[in-house]
Design an enzyme around this catalytic site. Structure first.
Site, PDB file in Angstrom:
ATOM      1  N   PRO A  22       0.855  -1.183   0.000  1.00  0.00           N
ATOM      2  CA  PRO A  22       0.000   0.000   0.000  1.00  0.00           C
ATOM      3  C   PRO A  22       0.893   1.235   0.000  1.00  0.00           C
ATOM      4  O   PRO A  22       1.866   1.291   0.757  1.00  0.00           O
ATOM      5  CB  PRO A  22      -0.769  -0.110   1.322  1.00  0.00           C
ATOM      6  CG  PRO A  22      -0.038  -1.095   2.158  1.00  0.00           C
ATOM      7  CD  PRO A  22       0.842  -1.919   1.278  1.00  0.00           C
ATOM      8  N   LEU A  23       0.594   2.198  -0.836  1.00  0.00           N
ATOM      9  CA  LEU A  23       1.388   3.427  -0.908  1.00  0.00           C
ATOM     10  C   LEU A  23       0.431   4.614  -0.954  1.00  0.00           C
ATOM     11  O   LEU A  23      -0.220   4.851  -1.982  1.00  0.00           O
ATOM     12  CB  LEU A  23       2.269   3.425  -2.164  1.00  0.00           C
ATOM     13  CG  LEU A  23       3.416   2.406  -2.240  1.00  0.00           C
ATOM     14  CD1 LEU A  23       3.979   2.320  -3.642  1.00  0.00           C
ATOM     15  CD2 LEU A  23       4.517   2.764  -1.233  1.00  0.00           C
ATOM     16  N   GLN A  76      -6.514  -1.664   3.208  1.00  0.00           N
ATOM     17  CA  GLN A  76      -5.730  -1.385   4.403  1.00  0.00           C
ATOM     18  C   GLN A  76      -6.373  -0.286   5.244  1.00  0.00           C
ATOM     19  O   GLN A  76      -6.665   0.804   4.749  1.00  0.00           O
ATOM     20  CB  GLN A  76      -4.302  -0.973   4.065  1.00  0.00           C
ATOM     21  CG  GLN A  76      -3.465  -1.031   5.345  1.00  0.00           C
ATOM     22  CD  GLN A  76      -2.105  -0.389   5.220  1.00  0.00           C
ATOM     23  OE1 GLN A  76      -1.999   0.761   4.835  1.00  0.00           O
ATOM     24  NE2 GLN A  76      -1.075  -1.129   5.580  1.00  0.00           N
ATOM     25  N   CYS A 106       2.762   2.832   9.954  1.00  0.00           N
ATOM     26  CA  CYS A 106       2.895   4.194   9.406  1.00  0.00           C
ATOM     27  C   CYS A 106       3.614   5.107  10.404  1.00  0.00           C
ATOM     28  O   CYS A 106       3.172   5.249  11.547  1.00  0.00           O
ATOM     29  CB  CYS A 106       1.516   4.763   9.069  1.00  0.00           C
ATOM     30  SG  CYS A 106       1.622   6.463   8.492  1.00  0.00           S
ATOM     31  N   LYS A 145       0.268  -5.210   8.862  1.00  0.00           N
ATOM     32  CA  LYS A 145       1.557  -4.759   8.301  1.00  0.00           C
ATOM     33  C   LYS A 145       2.210  -3.876   9.354  1.00  0.00           C
ATOM     34  O   LYS A 145       1.615  -2.897   9.808  1.00  0.00           O
ATOM     35  CB  LYS A 145       1.310  -3.982   7.007  1.00  0.00           C
ATOM     36  CG  LYS A 145       2.585  -3.455   6.368  1.00  0.00           C
ATOM     37  CD  LYS A 145       2.312  -2.983   4.953  1.00  0.00           C
ATOM     38  CE  LYS A 145       3.532  -2.396   4.287  1.00  0.00           C
ATOM     39  NZ  LYS A 145       3.913  -1.083   4.818  1.00  0.00           N
ATOM     40  N   ASN A 211       9.358  -7.218   3.921  1.00  0.00           N
ATOM     41  CA  ASN A 211       9.239  -5.921   3.258  1.00  0.00           C
ATOM     42  C   ASN A 211      10.422  -5.025   3.648  1.00  0.00           C
ATOM     43  O   ASN A 211      10.876  -5.042   4.783  1.00  0.00           O
ATOM     44  CB  ASN A 211       7.901  -5.262   3.667  1.00  0.00           C
ATOM     45  CG  ASN A 211       7.767  -3.825   3.182  1.00  0.00           C
ATOM     46  OD1 ASN A 211       7.518  -2.914   3.964  1.00  0.00           O
ATOM     47  ND2 ASN A 211       7.923  -3.602   1.895  1.00  0.00           N
ATOM     48  N   GLY A 212      10.876  -4.260   2.653  1.00  0.00           N
ATOM     49  CA  GLY A 212      11.948  -3.290   2.887  1.00  0.00           C
ATOM     50  C   GLY A 212      13.131  -3.545   1.987  1.00  0.00           C
ATOM     51  O   GLY A 212      13.770  -4.599   2.061  1.00  0.00           O
ATOM     52  N   ASP A 213      13.371  -2.586   1.079  1.00  0.00           N
ATOM     53  CA  ASP A 213      14.560  -2.615   0.212  1.00  0.00           C
ATOM     54  C   ASP A 213      14.572  -3.752  -0.796  1.00  0.00           C
ATOM     55  O   ASP A 213      15.652  -4.202  -1.206  1.00  0.00           O
ATOM     56  CB  ASP A 213      15.850  -2.664   1.050  1.00  0.00           C
ATOM     57  CG  ASP A 213      15.985  -1.449   1.954  1.00  0.00           C
ATOM     58  OD1 ASP A 213      15.261  -0.460   1.731  1.00  0.00           O
ATOM     59  OD2 ASP A 213      16.809  -1.492   2.887  1.00  0.00           O
ATOM     60  N   ARG A 236       8.671   1.258  -2.484  1.00  0.00           N
ATOM     61  CA  ARG A 236       9.171   2.398  -3.248  1.00  0.00           C
ATOM     62  C   ARG A 236       9.711   2.038  -4.619  1.00  0.00           C
ATOM     63  O   ARG A 236       9.610   2.815  -5.557  1.00  0.00           O
ATOM     64  CB  ARG A 236      10.240   3.134  -2.428  1.00  0.00           C
ATOM     65  CG  ARG A 236       9.660   3.882  -1.244  1.00  0.00           C
ATOM     66  CD  ARG A 236      10.727   4.242  -0.245  1.00  0.00           C
ATOM     67  NE  ARG A 236      11.331   3.038   0.338  1.00  0.00           N
ATOM     68  CZ  ARG A 236      12.389   3.048   1.117  1.00  0.00           C
ATOM     69  NH1 ARG A 236      12.978   4.189   1.406  1.00  0.00           N
ATOM     70  NH2 ARG A 236      12.861   1.924   1.615  1.00  0.00           N
TER      71      ARG A 236
HETATM   72  C1  LIG Z   1       4.900   7.368  -0.520  1.00  0.00           C
HETATM   73  C2  LIG Z   1       4.724   6.228   0.434  1.00  0.00           C
HETATM   74  C3  LIG Z   1       3.463   5.911   0.887  1.00  0.00           C
HETATM   75  C4  LIG Z   1       3.268   4.840   1.764  1.00  0.00           C
HETATM   76  N1  LIG Z   1       2.016   4.529   2.180  1.00  0.00           N
HETATM   77  C5  LIG Z   1       1.810   3.451   2.971  1.00  0.00           C
HETATM   78  C6  LIG Z   1       0.494   3.063   3.345  1.00  0.00           C
HETATM   79  O1  LIG Z   1      -0.511   3.681   2.976  1.00  0.00           O
HETATM   80  N2  LIG Z   1       0.382   1.957   4.143  1.00  0.00           N
HETATM   81  C7  LIG Z   1       1.472   1.231   4.566  1.00  0.00           C
HETATM   82  O2  LIG Z   1       1.312   0.234   5.275  1.00  0.00           O
HETATM   83  N3  LIG Z   1       2.709   1.581   4.212  1.00  0.00           N
HETATM   84  C8  LIG Z   1       2.905   2.662   3.422  1.00  0.00           C
HETATM   85  N4  LIG Z   1       4.174   2.977   3.037  1.00  0.00           N
HETATM   86  C9  LIG Z   1       5.294   2.093   3.408  1.00  0.00           C
HETATM   87  C10 LIG Z   1       5.533   1.056   2.318  1.00  0.00           C
HETATM   88  O3  LIG Z   1       4.385   0.290   2.078  1.00  0.00           O
HETATM   89  C11 LIG Z   1       6.703   0.107   2.651  1.00  0.00           C
HETATM   90  O4  LIG Z   1       6.399  -0.584   3.832  1.00  0.00           O
HETATM   91  C12 LIG Z   1       8.006   0.837   2.833  1.00  0.00           C
HETATM   92  O5  LIG Z   1       8.190   1.816   1.824  1.00  0.00           O
HETATM   93  C13 LIG Z   1       9.196  -0.134   2.830  1.00  0.00           C
HETATM   94  O6  LIG Z   1       9.242  -0.883   1.648  1.00  0.00           O
HETATM   95  P1  LIG Z   1      10.216  -0.480   0.420  1.00  0.00           P
HETATM   96  O7  LIG Z   1      11.628  -0.448   0.949  1.00  0.00           O
HETATM   97  O8  LIG Z   1       9.989  -1.552  -0.610  1.00  0.00           O
HETATM   98  O9  LIG Z   1       9.779   0.882  -0.022  1.00  0.00           O
HETATM   99  C14 LIG Z   1       4.384   4.076   2.206  1.00  0.00           C
HETATM  100  C15 LIG Z   1       5.663   4.407   1.759  1.00  0.00           C
HETATM  101  C16 LIG Z   1       5.848   5.468   0.889  1.00  0.00           C
HETATM  102  C17 LIG Z   1       7.230   5.795   0.415  1.00  0.00           C
END
Ligand SMILES: Cc1cc2nc3c(=O)[nH]c(=O)nc-3n(C[C@H](O)[C@H](O)[C@H](O)COP(=O)(O)O)c2cc1C
Length: 331
Positions: A22-23, A76, A106, A145, A211-213, A236
């Protein structure tokens, strides 16, 4: 073998071990449609929806059209009120959610200070009450999450704190856990601790998603090797790259990895996304499209200058003109 997620009444199965995270502000229906082009079976999520606002009539847009999603869609939710969360979960289930996910990660101060998002890490009793209430309200699987902990002191105790936190969520009724390998204090800095995710995975019975990187098929394979997790979630790395989840899915399934679209194809994609956003949101669609276009329009000579021009386009028509001109230039 599909990944089974057993809910109170309903079991859900995932054929794809790559999940789109979710983003907020990014993973709207239009973005999700693009992701599904490369990853039709992947579990995707709505942007986070505030349960209390939903009661007041806000945030419904994020849950519109779930029935028309062509693949699994998790809704979510975030909040610190168990009853509001249970109500919102019922609404989401009625709207067509594949599962309900609770945001406990969050880091945004305004949300965490009130006790929602990562704020729940500091109040595990409330977090568990929320899981229990939501779980009792719907027959669908309820997932969480979250992050490893609140701050590094938390982590200094070793991974034990993270394991205890996640075990409590499992005992409260969470049916799958997505773990971002950072603490709240780290927000998005440093590197995700995949070894800590491995420790949690080893301690839990429910599926764990790392999750992460994870930004490439190679990293996804390495992450799964290290964590032993049941799947990976991509955040991301997929911004401006809606093909990434599909590429990772192919790698995890031992299939040929689809090629990354060439710059011209990316411009075509940017135009398609802009047109869809204008259709859905009118002129405001241009504002939403800007960030996507700034991530997608890359990889050709003068790309940076082009993006600057594009960001200044005052109307959707002007932006579309610029995209058309650039497509002709690099054709
Ligand atoms: C712009 C943005 C919006 C995000 N929105 C959410 C969200 O709505 N819900 C959530 O659980 N995580 C949110 N995240 C966190 C991501 O889902 C993810 O857990 C985090 O970026 C780490 O994963 P990555 O390294 O693949 O980016 C957000 C992250 C970014 C950068």
């Amino acid at each position: 073998m599909p990944l089974k997620i057993q809910g109170r009444l309903l079991e859900r199965q995932l054929r794809c071990r790559a999940l789109q995270s979710p983003l907020a502000g990014v993973s709207d229906r239009i973005f999700r449609n693009l992701v599904r082009r490369w990853a039709p079976d992947a579990l995707l999520f709505t942007e986070m929806v505030n349960a209390t606002s939903l009661e007041l009539g806000h945030g419904r847009l994020k849950m519109d059209g779930l029935q028309e999603e062509t693949g699994p869609i998790g809704v979510q939710l975030f909040d610190h009120h168990p009853d509001a969360m249970a109500d919102a979960a019922r609404r989401a289930a009625d709207a067509g959610a594949f599962l309900i996910d609770i945001n406990m990660g969050c880091p945004v101060r305004k949300i965490a200070r009130k006790g929602g998002g990562s704020g729940l890490i500091r109040d595990p009793d409330l977090a568990c009450r929320i899981v229990e209430k939501v779980e009792a309200a719907v027959g669908l699987p309820v997932t969480v999450k979250t992050r490893l902990g609140w701050c590094s002191e938390h982590n200094a105790i070793g991974v034990e704190a993270a394991v205890n936190w996640c075990r409590r969520l499992e005992d409260a009724g969470a049916r799958m856990l997505t773990l971002h390998g950072r603490t709240r204090e780290q927000r998005f800095s440093g590197t995700a601790d995949w070894n800590a995710i491995a420790a949690v995975k080893a301690a839990l019975r429910i599926p764990v998603i790392a999750n992460g990187d994870v930004n490439s098929p190679e990293e996804a394979l390495r992450c799964l090797r290290i964590t032993g997790a049941d799947g990976v979630m991509v955040g991301r790395g997929s911004m401006g790259a809606p093909w990434l989840v599909g590429q990772i899915d192919a790698a995890l399934s031992g299939l040929p990895i689809p090629t990354t679209p060439a710059p011209l194809d990316r411009l075509v994609l940017a135009k398609e996304q802009l047109l869809a956003l204008i259709e859905a949101r009118g002129d405001h669609g241009l504002l939403i499209a800007r960030k996507h276009m700034s991530w997608t329009c890359t990889g050709f000579p003068g790309a940076s200058q082009f993006r600057q021009q594009l960001m200044r386009a005052p109307t959707p028509a002007a932006a579309l003109d610029l995209l058309d001109q650039q497509m002709q230039r690099i054709q």
